[in-house]
Design an enzyme around this catalytic site. Sequence first.
Site, short mmCIF file in Angstrom:
data_model
loop_
_atom_site.label_atom_id
_atom_site.label_comp_id
_atom_site.label_asym_id
_atom_site.label_seq_id
_atom_site.Cartn_x
_atom_site.Cartn_y
_atom_site.Cartn_z
N ASP A 98 -9.80 -4.20 -5.15
CA ASP A 98 -9.17 -3.04 -4.51
C ASP A 98 -9.37 -1.79 -5.37
O ASP A 98 -9.22 -1.84 -6.60
CB ASP A 98 -7.66 -3.35 -4.38
CG ASP A 98 -6.89 -2.32 -3.60
OD1 ASP A 98 -7.47 -1.32 -3.14
OD2 ASP A 98 -5.66 -2.53 -3.44
N HIS A 134 -8.18 -4.89 -0.88
CA HIS A 134 -6.97 -4.29 -0.33
C HIS A 134 -6.62 -4.93 1.02
O HIS A 134 -7.52 -5.25 1.81
CB HIS A 134 -7.22 -2.78 -0.14
CG HIS A 134 -5.99 -1.99 0.14
ND1 HIS A 134 -5.06 -1.71 -0.83
CD2 HIS A 134 -5.54 -1.40 1.27
CE1 HIS A 134 -4.10 -0.98 -0.31
NE2 HIS A 134 -4.35 -0.78 0.97
N SER A 182 0.83 -1.20 0.00
CA SER A 182 0.00 0.00 0.00
C SER A 182 0.87 1.26 0.00
O SER A 182 1.62 1.48 -0.95
CB SER A 182 -0.97 -0.06 1.19
OG SER A 182 -1.98 0.90 1.07
#
Length: 297
Positions: A239, A269, A144
Site C-alpha cells: 500500500d 490497500h 483508509s
Amino acid sequence: MPLSPKIQARGVQLLLGRMMARVHKDLRFADIPKRTEALVVETGAGPVPCTVYRPSADTTTPAPVYVNFHGGGFVIGRPEQDDHICRYIAATAGCVVINVDYAVAPQRPFPVPVTQAYDVTAWVAENGAAHDWDGSRLAVGGHSAGANLTAVVCHMARDRGTFSPRLQIIDSAVLDQVADPATKQSLIAKPLLSPQIMRIFTAAYVPDPADRADPLASPALADDLAGLPPALVITAENDRLRDEGDAYAKALEAAGVPVTHRVFEGVDHYFTHTGPVPEGKAAIDMMATTLRTALSV
C-alpha cells in the site's frame, strides 16, 4: 483547461462509488445474519444516518459498542462497503457496531466529516442506556479515510476529556495530507492508489492547502500523541499508505501508547474488502478478537 477539483471528485464518486461497495464474494461472511436498525444522530454539522448492528446472542447486560468509519478517500459515501466487517465484528466480538454514514467531499469538505465523526462518537458514548449498549465500554475504528477520522476522534476525545475509547483500530490509514502522494511509494508497479487519485481526494476534502497540516486533517503531524487510546494498527505491505501507518504506530509506541501493529504481507490497500481472502479474513478476525479483549474489561 483542466477540470476543477470539485468536478474531478464528483466524477470519482460516480465512477468508483458502486465499485467500492463491492466486496469479494468469499469475504462477505454470508453465514452471519444481519441484525440491524437505522438511527439518525444530530451533530454540529447536521444529521448523520447510522446503521446499528446487534450481536447475535442476546445478553442480560448491555453489550459494549464499536463505532466504525468506512473508507473512500473522504469522497465516496458508501457505508455498506463495510457491512461484512460490521456483521463479523458484531457476531465475533459480541458488541454493538455503529456504522457511520458521515458526509463526504466535495459537497461537505473538511472539517464537516471530522465534526460529524466526533459528535456521533460522543453521542454513542453518552446515550447507551436508551439504546441498549454500554457507552462506557466503547471502541472506535475505520479503514483508509475512516482510519484518519478514527485517529482524529481519539485526539479530540483526549483533548476535550469527554470519553475514553478502550481501543482505536487504524486500518490502512491516510494520516499525512501534506506530503505529495508521488512521494508515497509502493513495492509493486501499479498499486490501487495512484498519486492522481490521491491528489483528487485531498483537493476535494481539504481544498485550502493551509489546512492540510492541521492535525485534524493530518493526525500524523500532531505534536503530542501521549495519552491516546490503545491502538491496533494494520498496514498492507504494498500500500502507498503503508509507510505513514508504520510510522504512526512507532510514534504512538514512543509516546507510551500500547500498540499492536501488523503489516500484512503481499497485499495492497483495501485488502479487507477485495482480498486476497486469507489475509482479508485474518485482518478482520484480528480486529474482532482485539476488540473483544479490549471491551471485555
